[in-house]
Scaffold this motif. Sequence first.
Motif, PDB file in Angstrom:
ATOM      1  N   LEU A 186      46.065  85.748 186.866  1.00 12.11           N
ATOM      2  CA  LEU A 186      46.409  84.428 186.342  1.00 12.11           C
ATOM      3  C   LEU A 186      45.162  83.690 185.838  1.00 12.11           C
ATOM      4  CD1 LEU A 186      49.005  83.291 189.055  1.00 12.11           C
ATOM      5  CD2 LEU A 186      49.488  84.073 186.738  1.00 12.11           C
ATOM      6  N   GLU A 187      44.055  83.864 186.560  1.00 11.99           N
ATOM      7  CA  GLU A 187      42.841  83.158 186.167  1.00 11.99           C
ATOM      8  C   GLU A 187      42.234  83.735 184.890  1.00 11.99           C
ATOM      9  OE1 GLU A 187      40.312  83.400 189.557  1.00 11.99           O
ATOM     10  OE2 GLU A 187      41.275  81.709 190.610  1.00 11.99           O
ATOM     11  N   SER A 188      42.375  85.056 184.689  1.00  8.59           N
ATOM     12  CA  SER A 188      41.737  85.694 183.534  1.00  8.59           C
ATOM     13  C   SER A 188      42.566  85.588 182.260  1.00  8.59           C
ATOM     14  CB  SER A 188      41.473  87.171 183.850  1.00  8.59           C
ATOM     15  OG  SER A 188      42.706  87.855 184.095  1.00  8.59           O
ATOM     16  N   ILE A 241      53.445  78.812 183.019  1.00 11.00           N
ATOM     17  CA  ILE A 241      53.453  80.272 183.011  1.00 11.00           C
ATOM     18  C   ILE A 241      54.677  80.724 182.223  1.00 11.00           C
ATOM     19  CG2 ILE A 241      53.430  82.367 184.398  1.00 11.00           C
ATOM     20  CD1 ILE A 241      51.001  80.651 184.823  1.00 11.00           C
ATOM     21  N   VAL A 242      54.452  81.570 181.198  1.00 13.10           N
ATOM     22  CA  VAL A 242      55.554  81.978 180.325  1.00 13.10           C
ATOM     23  C   VAL A 242      55.504  83.480 180.097  1.00 13.10           C
ATOM     24  CG1 VAL A 242      55.609  79.731 179.142  1.00 13.10           C
ATOM     25  CG2 VAL A 242      54.218  81.606 178.221  1.00 13.10           C
ATOM     26  N   ILE A 243      56.617  84.007 179.591  1.00 13.03           N
ATOM     27  CA  ILE A 243      56.691  85.401 179.146  1.00 13.03           C
ATOM     28  C   ILE A 243      57.244  85.408 177.733  1.00 13.03           C
ATOM     29  CG2 ILE A 243      57.051  86.359 181.456  1.00 13.03           C
ATOM     30  CD1 ILE A 243      60.036  86.590 180.759  1.00 13.03           C
ATOM     31  N   GLU A 244      56.951  86.450 177.000  1.00 12.81           N
ATOM     32  CA  GLU A 244      57.459  86.572 175.634  1.00 12.81           C
ATOM     33  C   GLU A 244      58.892  87.090 175.675  1.00 12.81           C
ATOM     34  OE1 GLU A 244      54.746  89.110 173.615  1.00 12.81           O
ATOM     35  OE2 GLU A 244      53.256  87.530 173.278  1.00 12.81           O
ATOM     36  N   LEU A 245      59.794  86.415 174.953  1.00 12.86           N
ATOM     37  CA  LEU A 245      61.191  86.820 174.871  1.00 12.86           C
ATOM     38  C   LEU A 245      61.419  87.598 173.578  1.00 12.86           C
ATOM     39  CD1 LEU A 245      62.887  83.503 176.071  1.00 12.86           C
ATOM     40  CD2 LEU A 245      62.356  85.537 177.422  1.00 12.86           C
ATOM     41  N   PRO A 246      62.470  88.436 173.546  1.00 16.95           N
ATOM     42  CA  PRO A 246      62.726  89.259 172.352  1.00 16.95           C
ATOM     43  C   PRO A 246      62.872  88.459 171.057  1.00 16.95           C
ATOM     44  CG  PRO A 246      64.038  90.038 174.206  1.00 16.95           C
ATOM     45  CD  PRO A 246      63.410  88.753 174.643  1.00 16.95           C
ATOM     46  N   ASP A 247      63.368  87.203 171.150  1.00 21.52           N
ATOM     47  CA  ASP A 247      63.589  86.412 169.932  1.00 21.52           C
ATOM     48  C   ASP A 247      62.359  85.641 169.506  1.00 21.52           C
ATOM     49  OD1 ASP A 247      63.441  84.539 171.908  1.00 21.52           O
ATOM     50  OD2 ASP A 247      65.434  83.667 171.583  1.00 21.52           O
TER      51      ASP A 247
END
Length: 677
Positions: free
Chosen positions: A31-33, A78-84
């Motif tokens: 998370l820090e990097s 904190i996020v993640i990439e979604l297909p759309d």
Amino acid sequence: MSVTESKAKTSKKASSKAKEKAVSKELVTLLESTPVVLVPFSQLADTELNTRIVPHTDKEIRGLADSIKGVGILQNLIVIELPDGQLGVVGGGGRKKATALLVSEGLIDADQPFVPVKVVPRELAVAASMTENGQRKSMHPAEQIIGFRTLSEEGNTPAQIGDLLGYGARHVQRMLKLAGLAPSILDALAKDELTTEHCHVLALENSHERQLQVLDMAKENSYNGKPQIHQIRSLITASEVQISGSGKFAFVGANAFEDSQIRRDLFSEDDGGYVDKVLLDTHLVNKLEIVAHALQENEGWAWCLHRMDRVERYGEDAQTYSFLPTPAPLFTKEEQARLDTLTAALQEVETHDDEYEIQQQIEDLESAVAIRAWTPEQKAQAGVVVSFEDDEVCIQRGVLLREQKEGTEGAKADSETRTSSGITYTRQPEPVDDISLPLLTKMSSERTLAVQAAVVQQTPKAVALLAWTLCRDLLSHHWGATSALKASLRCSHNSLLENAPSGKEGTAYLALKAEIERVTAMLPDGWDRDFTTFFTLKGEQLLSILGLCAACGLDGVQTRECGHTTRSPLDAVETAFDFELRDWWQPTKANFFDHLKKPQIVEFLNEAGFTGAASDAEKMKKGDAAELAEERMASNRWVPVWMTAPQPKEAPVDDPANAENVEGETHSDETATTDAA
């Protein structure tokens, strides 16, 4: 508030401690990097991977919005990439809502890069969400549980989850156990309608349906609608015994049970749990039998007996048994010297452990001398009885069998023959003794439900039975506490339904359930708190209530002790109520024949007059024989002789009329078999 542990606990072992710290540091380092990037609010989307499920209050969101308006977003999301192409928020839902509030007020442009985020891999999303949310604000227990469940559903093993989050294996096991609770229970936990302690106890039950049923019953039985933890536990384990501190379980040993037969309590401090009372007693009796035969063989007694209770010198036991005088122990010189040495050492010990060890040596020595004192002549005419009392094995040596009195019921079942060495006691076997104890429990439970259903349909007789029972208690000086009326009712429906193969779908229970619902509907409001409300009921209504109570109070579950099956207490009731079991129960492959040995299936076909089918069954596999028995028994009203009250003796076969009937039945079956072939 915590679930089992509010934070990851450090193991006492140095190696585990270093490992947990290293693994936790690995996640923090990730998370820090990860670089922080600014993205527009319009690119953000909610996701189910955010473990924060307890919503922020409007006041909290307003406060966050005012802070963001003044100094911006200080802590990244904190996020993640979604297909759309959108970015799903897994940590920072409150900051997202506060930003949305500012966007709606026209203070922030939704398409302007304003929100700081860190993009993490999809496989670490839940762990990152739990870590980030936990740092921002203590997570609600329900959020922790759902987080662990999500990690498990993603394919992580308990060990991997523990390594990822820095928790010990015990904590992970507990969290995953709670994750198996019914969704509505976890919702109630999230709303603080239930506590984690409630969930700990409900987790004893694996079935969601049963969890909810128990919770509803506990709420109904509480005075304020709030379920009591002890009552939930009692409802779940009504037919079970706690293994922690149980002398019976310690004697039998956990190895006697399959894993599925022990209800583990992961939240107990001593790794406790529960086992079925009947099953525990079954294993106990089996082990007592082994001990009894070993003592008979090793010590040379004429006979042995195993039973649950010790033989008493009074009451019914005194009519069957007597005792030889206990011989005085004779110590050898070496033994006496050893005893003197141990006794002297006992006076000088400084620790309880040493005292216990020396005392045990003394008892072992005295026991060996006492056993040796019995002479071969005494052993030739007496026996040894092994029982279990006060959580210990009880061994009684030198027990004699008295002659049975002529004409008593015991003499009909038992016989004695004298020999030059003493009395040999033989009990004539009964058909039910060949039936396995689990099947006996199932069938006697099925029979009990059927008798209850029949009794409840004959209100006058049921009320008479109840009145007779209460009157008998009165006239036999039934003493109790200081309550005004000493009368009670124990309904065993939970255990009966669990044991009876037909369960809740059986004809008998459906009839009972309908009557329970009918009677419940006629009860006055507040009846369970004020007995005077019953003054408003009519006589017919009161009779219906009494009849139902009498029926549901019946319990005819049979047990087995020392290989001898108890007589059914339902016999007299069945006769008085003209009860026919086949009105309520049909023997099938699933509920009966599959639980028998093939020779027993053949025997029952012969008993029912289907000699041809019995001959065919001998040549079949057991499963096919069971199907054949179900098919044939469907056309008659046969029930095993041990599942019905004793019938009047039939006329002898040499009676011409009776002989004709017997031949007719056999011929009919043989014809049917021939046609089928």
